[in-house]
Scaffold this motif. Structure first.
Motif, mmCIF file in Angstrom:
data_model
loop_
_atom_site.group_PDB
_atom_site.id
_atom_site.type_symbol
_atom_site.label_atom_id
_atom_site.label_comp_id
_atom_site.label_asym_id
_atom_site.label_seq_id
_atom_site.Cartn_x
_atom_site.Cartn_y
_atom_site.Cartn_z
ATOM 1 N N ILE A 24 -36.166 23.656 -21.543
ATOM 2 C CA ILE A 24 -36.259 24.715 -22.570
ATOM 3 C C ILE A 24 -37.647 24.858 -22.555
ATOM 4 N N LEU A 25 -38.506 24.201 -22.975
ATOM 5 C CA LEU A 25 -40.003 24.333 -23.210
ATOM 6 C C LEU A 25 -40.584 24.928 -21.724
ATOM 7 N N GLU A 26 -40.200 24.328 -20.646
ATOM 8 C CA GLU A 26 -40.876 24.859 -19.393
ATOM 9 C C GLU A 26 -40.614 26.362 -19.401
ATOM 10 N N ILE A 27 -39.136 26.585 -19.528
ATOM 11 C CA ILE A 27 -38.791 28.111 -19.312
ATOM 12 C C ILE A 27 -39.520 29.005 -20.548
ATOM 13 N N LEU A 28 -39.915 28.441 -21.561
ATOM 14 C CA LEU A 28 -40.769 29.453 -22.604
ATOM 15 C C LEU A 28 -42.122 29.412 -22.269
#
Length: 108
Positions: A24-28
């Protein structure tokens, strides 16, 4: 297995296993290596990014299934819990924090 703990003054803590929280953090576009913060101004773009990633994942899985069927091969199996389902609590957290104008912070 390590965890990510997302916190805000508006909601209870949201705890995710390391693989999901990191993805999720990488997507963001956030660094998953350490603590961080997501400001209310970033929430609309973050929600859009997570929803788009879920659509892309679903389209890829559908394409792979269709290709397997066309070749007469067994369909590939994917995780039972999709990215869309894993993102839902985080999206809800961002929406509530957007309304209250409070940031979300995290750490591992």
């Amino acid at each position: 297995m390590s965890l990510y703990r997302f916190k805000s003054r508006e909601t209870g803590d949201l705890v995710m296993l390391q693989p999901t929280g990191k993805r999720i953090l990488e997507i963001l576009g956030k660094d998953p290596a350490g603590p961080g913060i997501l400001q209310p101004a970033e929430f609309p773009g973050a929600v859009d990014a997570l929803r788009e990633a879920a659509v892309v994942e679903e389209a890829l899985q559908q394409r792979l299934k269709e290709e397997a069927r066309a070749k007469g091969e067994p369909e590939p199996e994917f995780e039972t819990v999709s990215l869309r389902m894993r993102c839902a609590p985080f999206i809800e957290m961002m929406q509530r924090c957007q309304t209250a104008d409070v940031a979300i912070v995290w750490g591992t």
